[in-house]
Every structure is written in C-alpha cells, then in structure tokens.
Design a protein around this motif. Structure first.
Motif, PDB file in Angstrom:
ATOM      1  N   ASP A  96       0.826  -1.206   0.000  1.00  0.00           N
ATOM      2  CA  ASP A  96       0.000   0.000   0.000  1.00  0.00           C
ATOM      3  C   ASP A  96       0.860   1.256   0.000  1.00  0.00           C
ATOM      4  O   ASP A  96       0.606   2.202  -0.754  1.00  0.00           O
ATOM      5  N   ARG A  97       1.888   1.259   0.809  1.00  0.00           N
ATOM      6  CA  ARG A  97       2.751   2.442   0.877  1.00  0.00           C
ATOM      7  C   ARG A  97       3.622   2.563  -0.360  1.00  0.00           C
ATOM      8  O   ARG A  97       3.911   3.665  -0.820  1.00  0.00           O
ATOM      9  N   LEU A  98       4.046   1.422  -0.907  1.00  0.00           N
ATOM     10  CA  LEU A  98       4.808   1.453  -2.152  1.00  0.00           C
ATOM     11  C   LEU A  98       3.967   2.083  -3.266  1.00  0.00           C
ATOM     12  O   LEU A  98       4.478   2.859  -4.083  1.00  0.00           O
ATOM     13  N   SER A  99       2.683   1.780  -3.300  1.00  0.00           N
ATOM     14  CA  SER A  99       1.796   2.356  -4.310  1.00  0.00           C
ATOM     15  C   SER A  99       1.808   3.880  -4.240  1.00  0.00           C
ATOM     16  O   SER A  99       1.848   4.568  -5.278  1.00  0.00           O
ATOM     17  N   LYS A 100       1.791   4.427  -3.036  1.00  0.00           N
ATOM     18  CA  LYS A 100       1.820   5.886  -2.866  1.00  0.00           C
ATOM     19  C   LYS A 100       3.169   6.465  -3.295  1.00  0.00           C
ATOM     20  O   LYS A 100       3.239   7.565  -3.864  1.00  0.00           O
ATOM     21  N   ILE A 101       4.231   5.743  -3.024  1.00  0.00           N
ATOM     22  CA  ILE A 101       5.563   6.204  -3.423  1.00  0.00           C
ATOM     23  C   ILE A 101       5.698   6.223  -4.945  1.00  0.00           C
ATOM     24  O   ILE A 101       6.299   7.133  -5.516  1.00  0.00           O
ATOM     25  N   VAL A 102       5.112   5.225  -5.614  1.00  0.00           N
ATOM     26  CA  VAL A 102       5.169   5.192  -7.075  1.00  0.00           C
ATOM     27  C   VAL A 102       4.551   6.461  -7.654  1.00  0.00           C
ATOM     28  O   VAL A 102       5.063   7.027  -8.626  1.00  0.00           O
ATOM     29  N   ASP A 103       3.466   6.936  -7.055  1.00  0.00           N
ATOM     30  CA  ASP A 103       2.845   8.175  -7.535  1.00  0.00           C
ATOM     31  C   ASP A 103       3.808   9.348  -7.436  1.00  0.00           C
ATOM     32  O   ASP A 103       3.811  10.243  -8.290  1.00  0.00           O
ATOM     33  N   ARG A 104       4.634   9.363  -6.411  1.00  0.00           N
ATOM     34  CA  ARG A 104       5.629  10.435  -6.272  1.00  0.00           C
ATOM     35  C   ARG A 104       6.729  10.322  -7.323  1.00  0.00           C
ATOM     36  O   ARG A 104       7.215  11.319  -7.847  1.00  0.00           O
ATOM     37  N   ILE A 105       7.142   9.114  -7.588  1.00  0.00           N
ATOM     38  CA  ILE A 105       8.240   8.911  -8.534  1.00  0.00           C
ATOM     39  C   ILE A 105       7.826   9.311  -9.943  1.00  0.00           C
ATOM     40  O   ILE A 105       8.643   9.809 -10.731  1.00  0.00           O
ATOM     41  N   ASP A 106       6.546   9.126 -10.270  1.00  0.00           N
ATOM     42  CA  ASP A 106       6.035   9.431 -11.606  1.00  0.00           C
ATOM     43  C   ASP A 106       5.904  10.943 -11.771  1.00  0.00           C
ATOM     44  O   ASP A 106       4.827  11.521 -11.654  1.00  0.00           O
ATOM     45  N   GLY A 107       7.017  11.575 -12.074  1.00  0.00           N
ATOM     46  CA  GLY A 107       7.082  13.035 -12.085  1.00  0.00           C
ATOM     47  C   GLY A 107       6.150  13.688 -13.079  1.00  0.00           C
ATOM     48  O   GLY A 107       5.583  14.750 -12.805  1.00  0.00           O
ATOM     49  N   ASP A 108       5.955  13.092 -14.265  1.00  0.00           N
ATOM     50  CA  ASP A 108       5.083  13.705 -15.267  1.00  0.00           C
ATOM     51  C   ASP A 108       3.666  13.143 -15.221  1.00  0.00           C
ATOM     52  O   ASP A 108       2.828  13.482 -16.050  1.00  0.00           O
ATOM     53  N   ALA A 109       3.398  12.265 -14.244  1.00  0.00           N
ATOM     54  CA  ALA A 109       2.050  11.725 -14.012  1.00  0.00           C
ATOM     55  C   ALA A 109       1.454  11.074 -15.262  1.00  0.00           C
ATOM     56  O   ALA A 109       0.247  11.170 -15.511  1.00  0.00           O
ATOM     57  N   ASP A 110       2.296  10.385 -16.044  1.00  0.00           N
ATOM     58  CA  ASP A 110       1.790   9.730 -17.253  1.00  0.00           C
ATOM     59  C   ASP A 110       1.457   8.259 -17.022  1.00  0.00           C
ATOM     60  O   ASP A 110       1.090   7.537 -17.954  1.00  0.00           O
ATOM     61  N   GLY A 111       1.612   7.807 -15.772  1.00  0.00           N
ATOM     62  CA  GLY A 111       1.288   6.424 -15.460  1.00  0.00           C
ATOM     63  C   GLY A 111       2.423   5.453 -15.662  1.00  0.00           C
ATOM     64  O   GLY A 111       2.249   4.238 -15.461  1.00  0.00           O
TER      65      GLY A 111
END
Length: 324
Positions: free
Chosen positions: A75-90
């Motif tokens: 669950d927390r890794l999922s939130k971190i992935v959103d941070r890493i995705d700088g351009d929010a393209d998925g």
C-alpha cells in the motif's frame, strides 16, 4: 560527500557575539566530490534484495522493514510510485527511478535545509531572498564593522559576502533574487546539483590559487592539504600526492591545473550506481519489455523494491514533499 564549512575566524566572530551570523557553506575541506555509496551490501540478485531495498529506500529505512506487513508495504509502495512518476503519465522510466534513488540518497541534504529554513525566511513568505540571507548571515558584521578590527576577520567577511552573492545568483534559476526550497538547497549544497558544478570548481580554484594566476600549481595543490611547518622532510604521502599531481591531475602537462583539470579532479566520472540500479530494477520488473514500468508491474514485484516486511515510508509520506 564533500561539505562546506565556515572558517575559524567566522567561528570566532560568532563567539564574540554575532549571534545572528549563521554557519556558512563557503570553505571546502574535502575536495573530491563523490556520490554517497548506495549500499554496503553486495548486489547478489539470486540471494537477496537487500541492495535493491537500500537503494530504493535508503539505509535507515531499510533497517526498519520488520515494522510493516506485506499488505502495508504494498500500500505504501503504491503511494511512493505516484511520487516517482514526475510527469504523471502512469509510467516510471529509468530516468525517473534514477532521480528518485539519487534523491533518497541525498535526503540528509533536504533535511538540513528544512532545519535551517526558518532562520533565513525572515518574512515567512516561504522564500529566502538574497537580502534576507545577507541580513541573517552578515547583518551583525555590516552593522558593527568596528568589532571586526582584525585584518583577517575583515578579509574573511569581505571575501565571503560577494562570493556568497555570486553563488546565490547561480542557484537562483529564475533570477528573482528569492530562493525557493530547491534553489536554496542548491545554494547551501552546490556540490549536489549539476547546474552548480561550475561554481564549485571556481570556488575550489579560488581557495587554492594563492598567487592569483587563475591556475593551481603543484606547490599550491600540496599546500592545500599539508602545512610544512617544521622544515623537515615531507611525509611519504605528500610525495605520493606530488606524483598524483604530475601523473593524473596535470593532464596537459603544463605544470598547473586549469578549471577543466580541477573539475576532472574533484568530480571524477565514477561508475553511476544510481543509474545502474535504476536500470536493474526496470529490467527485473518490466513484464512487457517496453523499458518502463507501470504501477502494477512494480507492485507485482514489490518484494524487490521494499521487501517482505517493508519500510519506514509512513514517516516519508507525512513529510512535506519538498523536504524529501
């Protein structure tokens, strides 16, 4: 990692009562800049993911994996992935993953800036102007120059003020003379930012170039690390450094180092561990082999990223994003 500290005379100035003068990142002790080691663990893919965990989480966080269940970790890794995705393209690219790994390894830098931010942001507008920094750092000296009668103290302040202003303007990328957190971090820790490397090289040259000819000769190079006070023979390590200067520092063999040679010396082009680790994580998790990762691909291979018990990201997720 290289660090910047203020001179003995500035310490004395603070002790004499200049309580508003803050510690200053101007004089270098260690010359050679190196990326922090990602992990002391051997990268043994078939045995353990410990290296990957420490690269992705940081060493301190990797020590606390046992605090979370696998479900909490994912669950927390999922939130971190959103941070890493700088351009929010998925998608998570190798460059985005590399930038995250480097940021994790430099977390202490951002934490340091967070600790001192309020000392300089005098009007609390969430920016630090050059005037605010100058007042917080040099205000006492500028208002009470008679208390700094020692010629060396005077020289130190007069040298450091324009030097700091030059560095501040280099860090101030939009030229408004007001630093946001990223710009102020670049100012306090220029060795960590690519666009500040020229300033680091120039300041190193100015520190060592005693005769002011714009170069560093062998004697100046040695004098920066060894004070020959007793007139006796030089230690073996000094003789070795002279050989290093001749064989590896003075690349064009003209008897001195110019700025390009200084850059080559203090910024060695070592193996890029963050780049290699980012490529490794992408390769191992990229199920459709499109050379980028979806969140699902990362979560499917979550054990490589955060381990089976997990992580300290509960703390990370409560921090201001600018502080991580």
């Amino acid at each position: 990692m290289a660090c910047f500290s203020f001179s003995f005379h500035l310490v004395c100035a603070v002790l004499l009562g200049a309580s508003v003068v803050r510690s200053k990142p101007t004089l270098r002790k260690e010359r050679v800049l190196r990326d922090p080691e990602l992990s002391r663990q051997a990268h043994e893919d078939n045995k353990s993911y410990q290296y990957d965990h420490e690269a992705f989480l940081g060493k301190d966080e990797a020590k606390t994996f046992d605090q979370l269940t696998p479900e909490e970790s994912r669950d927390r890794l999922s939130k971190i992935v959103d941070r890493i995705d700088g351009d929010a393209d998925g998608y998570i690219t190798t460059d985005e993953l590399k930038a995250w790994i480097k940021r994790v390894q430099k977390r202490y830098v951002y934490e340091n800036v967070a600790k001192v931010w309020a000392d300089y942001d005098l009007n609390k507008d969430n920016k630090i102007s050059w005037d605010e920094y100058k007042q917080a750092t040099y205000g006492y000296y500028l208002a009470n120059p008679e208390e700094f009668e020692d010629a060396t103290d005077q020289f130190s302040f007069k040298k450091m003020l324009p030097r700091d202003e030059r560095r501040f303007k280099a860090a101030d990328r939009n030229g408004d003379l007001a630093a946001d957190r990223e710009e102020f971090t670049a100012f306090l820790h220029p060795e960590e930012f690519e666009h500040m490397k020229d300033i680091v090289v120039l300041e190193t040259l100015e520190d060592i170039d005693r005769n002011g000819d714009g170069h560093v000769d062998e004697d100046e190079y040695i004098a920066d690390m060894f004070a020959h006070e007793d007139g006796g023979p030089e230690p073996d390590w000094v003789r070795t450094e002279r050989e290093q200067f001749s064989d590896f520092r003075d690349l064009n063999k003209d008897g001195k180092m110019d700025q390009d040679e200084i850059r080559h010396w203090i910024m060695p082009q070592d193996y890029d561990h963050a780049q290699a680790e980012a490529r490794h994580l992408v390769y191992e998790s990229d199920q459709d082999k499109d050379q980028k990762l979806t969140k699902q691909e990362i979560l499917d291979n979550w054990n490589m990223f955060v381990g089976s018990q997990a992580t300290n990201y509960g703390e990370d997720l409560t921090r201001n994003h600018d502080e991580l």
